[in-house]
Write an enzyme that holds these catalytic residues in place. Structure first.
Site, PDB file in Angstrom:
ATOM      1  CD  GLU A   1      -2.424   0.845   2.549  1.00  0.00           C
ATOM      2  OE1 GLU A   1      -2.890  -0.496   3.990  1.00  0.00           O
ATOM      3  OE2 GLU A   1      -3.179   1.709   3.448  1.00  0.00           O
TER       4      GLU A   1
ATOM      5  CG  ASP B   1       3.437  -5.963  -2.054  1.00  0.00           C
ATOM      6  OD1 ASP B   1       2.867  -6.222  -0.451  1.00  0.00           O
ATOM      7  OD2 ASP B   1       2.586  -6.447  -2.925  1.00  0.00           O
TER       8      ASP B   1
ATOM      9  CG  ASP C   1       8.651 -14.817  -1.258  1.00  0.00           C
ATOM     10  OD1 ASP C   1       8.864 -14.594  -0.043  1.00  0.00           O
ATOM     11  OD2 ASP C   1       7.789 -16.088  -1.595  1.00  0.00           O
ATOM     12  CB  ALA C   2       9.170 -10.335   1.950  1.00  0.00           C
TER      13      ALA C   2
ATOM     14  CG  ASP D   1       2.428  -3.390   6.688  1.00  0.00           C
ATOM     15  OD1 ASP D   1       1.556  -4.531   6.817  1.00  0.00           O
ATOM     16  OD2 ASP D   1       1.934  -2.987   5.712  1.00  0.00           O
TER      17      ASP D   1
END
Lengths: 319, 319, 319, 319
Positions: free
Chosen positions: C91, C111, C142-143, C161
């Site tokens: 976001e 993200d 992929d984090a 997050d």
């Protein structure tokens, strides 16, 4: 996708204490005019749904049935319909059905909201050809003003595809005895036929407006023919009233005659819903509805005394 | 009161993505049997509503129409109905309508759930007299077991007022060709007539079960008569199929004959909804529904292959 | 407008038998990625709402509170945070809050969903500057892969997050002891601090995931600090857990120290929600929640035994 | 059962465009007084729920937290509470918590609705002992009338467990400066303490009534203490204000002192929710709420100018 779709719902009040909701899978297009909001949404239950002010106007699943019933019985009862006037009908489906009649030479469709007619001509695939048909004259204006301005005796058929006579709504004058007598009857050519969508006509709901619209048409036209059919997306049985200028010509085609006229006159194959047997069923109203129509207490709508229905759960077919 | 009533709602799924809700003003009585929960609630929209497992069974507002249509066309087509068997019908309204026929001498009603029949005989004022009528024999058992055990040719009329043939539900066997051939037909006296409630019969819904029930009745009985009517509290048009043992006797009463029989045979005044014209309308099904009934792909329900409808939005009329 | 808006509702299950609905006045933008649907809608209740797969992600009305609480307590407890890694956060609001710290020189935000990050950088006005800040490196991957690939001891702060550890969801591995020990702790520079959003932390809901996330962080980090705040649009109190690499440096800033650091370090005026007194309140958990955290039965999430929460009503903050 | 339970929902408006619904598995008892409807329903989400006029009053799941917070901080701050006056509290839970204090010798509870107090004393198992406690005097009358009639300086503690100051509702006078000054303060014995439930106190909702109730208490009492806690079944953080007659005696117990007093004074084991640490958290309000309380524009409620909140989503704790 599935999870998304589960979450957006269109909720429609069907009464004070009674409502339904259907899932919206996608908001396809949105617009806004000076009169109303216009949306096209996709739904698993009804396919694409046209909304005016967030209220169901017509659905891919059953608009064909409504529009066949509004248009064809009337045109089929006329010996040779050439000139047709549509009040409302901005969605384009009424014009689409009218234009299937080979005899039709001119259709004048008057809908007040240009945003709606532009939106529908652009986004409703089924109706695009109708909007481009050279026989169609589309005018964005008040239907009453345009009909009053027309030459007398100029139309074989006049179709009222309007919102219900809601209290305070713009359409109520178009359901009154005065309008029928002073405008509609006068603009019909000899042998002309008039039809109006007439609101909910179920045995529980027919006293809301259907009975009065019927009484009002009957008070002006020499002959009248009422019929009704359950339309799922309106969540009720829906009524129609035909007014005949000439009682001689009038009711009622036998099933065989209707079938014959359908195959002679209508292009693009037979109709999906209507045929002679269907109509024979629909025009034999049940005892409760007949009692409502024949009751001594049914009010004729006039400019003075019209009681108009309120609120929700009402088809706004036209404006 | 108003604020309270605004807050308790009965919500019923009408499909996967589609539901309705109606406000409950009071929960009047609640009970529970080994089969189901039974509730009587009051609502502003429908009046008193009987719920089985929380699902609308019948409402004060329109149960009369459903039960008139289930019972009277069948008894009126029989020359002299004396002995009647009701499968299901625990609510008591089917028996109530049957007992209005002066010719009827004996009614056997078999509903599996004693809690339901006790509840309804106690709480449904309209049906109390029927439950106490000496001509009624009420048996709480499996309707199939009782009908199989009856003497052959013992009933003039057999009425199936059962839940739809839901997958896994207890009623599906009572909709099969085998049951109709081996049990129902055999228990009918000469000239006997059978009727079954037949599920949703709207032009969008008639392929769910109505078409197959029709095909199944037709595959066993020499003559069959289908008809349908929009029932608001079922949120659909509802279908019925009559099977005649004797094709000679069979369809169809003219409107005048039906009206005459109604006034001769039925006590407690004329019927509220049904008369000859009404029935003439209802038995002339529309083109879409007729196409569904006549389609080559309609499946006859048998013990082996019955495809059964699932889930919600279905009238559970009987068990 | 009013009538339209009354009819489109977003419905969110908060539990099996419990849901809420809020009216949608307009669907502003819609997109779809290979992972999920992304929508921005306007609502009278919450202002603009970002939806992932139709589920509330953040609202104009209270996202600031959530993001202040996720970001600032952690950075303020670090003596001099320069390099920050954000797992999820597509976001952009987490990055926005991080970038308010004058000491921060580099932010790596990973993200997985490029459609989401593109959508938010384009449509969320509050976060546009963050997306364009030269200190931000945005990677769509992929984090876990990206964090594993980073040099050891490279980050002062790591922020998770992420969506809750839903059963079958992609994020559960990022809540396990193994991940914390083998990846997160190793990538933190000396004195480094880790924080994770930790799901519902109300006295009725804290045993769902909050207690286990707390226990898991505590099982790896020498010191841990839990706090929680009611977030209206999540319809619950929401929890956070900070893990400190160095127990000496660790808890807890006095209210005065926190206030001093806020005014020294954070640009764009004071914070809207957080100050020293606020945090002193939030970190003193109530007795029921403390009992849940300290209970002998709290499970540490591991790759093997993690019990994960199911279903609805869960903040999906990240991926 | 499952299917039944799926269908009956209690729907509560949380705002104009925002509502929630929870499933009702059973309507246990219903009653009606001249003031309101009273129902006890069972729900999967909240356990048993008491409804007044169909609105959630308290739930088995979290009423303990609300009532502990209303009662104990106030009694614990008093050196030796013996005589307690409860305005409202008809449910009985406030009295139940008060009576746990060993020092308490007399409780006068005045609730206007005898039907409610009878109903709760009969049906709420948790509160039955309180209703039968010989120290309790229950009076069904207007709380204001009874408090005005009491001797001056007769109560150590006065508790207002009343409906929010709704426009037009019966309780608004009990939130005014005049009532606090002329009645409450005067009826408190030396060292007396007053507490009032104070409505929604979330960072988004605290300006509705909480800030004004706080300002009004502060305008009359020499010292005031505000605190708040998220109560799930109220769908918000809920506020309370304590007014101290004697500023010397007043705030604030340290966590250790509060814990000590809890173990000395309260019978039936420790409290479930409240202890010193819990209260230390709750009384440190967040920055947004503090700003609302301290804002220059907060209105003190007086008989003349009280602006009262409207409508839904409001705890009606008392009347």
């Amino acid at each position: 996708m599935a999870s998304y779709a589960k979450r957006l719902w269109l909720e429609e009040d069907l009464g004070d204490d009674y409502r339904w909701s259907y899932r919206v899978s996608e908001v396809l297009f949105s617009g806004r005019s000076e009169y109303q909001e216009v949306d096209l949404v996709d739904t698993p239950t009804w396919g694409k749904v046209l909304l005016l002010d967030g209220k169901m106007q017509s659905t891919e699943a059953d608009e064909e049935v409504y529009h066949e019933l509004l248009v064809h019985p009337t045109l089929l009862h006329h010996p040779n319909p050439k000139r047709v006037f549509i009040m409302g009908g901005g969605e384009g489906a009424t014009a689409r059905e009218v234009l299937r009649h080979r005899s039709v030479e001119q259709v004048v469709m008057v809908d007040i909201d240009k945003v709606v007619t532009d939106f529908c001509s652009q986004h409703l695939a089924r109706n695009q050809a109708a909007f481009r048909d050279p026989r169609l004259t589309l005018i964005n204006d008040d239907a009453r003003v345009q009909l009053e301005a027309a030459e007398d005796a100029s139309f074989d058929v006049i179709i009222a595809d309007l919102a219900d006579p809601l209290d305070g709504g713009p359409c109520y004058q178009l359901y009154t005895q005065e309008f029928y007598r002073n405008v509609v009857l006068r603009k019909l050519a000899p042998g002309g036929v008039f039809v109006t969508q007439s609101g909910p006509a179920g045995f529980l709901s027919c006293r809301e407006v259907f009975a009065s619209i019927h009484a009002t048409v009957r008070s002006v036209f020499p002959a009248v023919l009422a019929y009704a059919q359950h339309i799922p997306s309106f969540c009720d049985t829906w009524g129609f009233n035909i007014g005949f200028q000439d009682p001689q010509q009038a009711p009622v085609l036998s099933p065989e005659e209707m079938d014959a006229r359908i195959s002679e006159r209508i292009s693009n194959g037979p109709l999906g819903f209507l045929d002679g047997t269907t109509f024979a069923g629909l025009r034999q109203l049940n005892k409760m509805v007949r009692a409502a129509l024949e009751g001594p207490d049914v009010e004729v709508y006039t400019l003075d005394n019209a009681r108009f229905i309120h609120g929700a759960g009402v088809k706004s077919a036209g404006s």
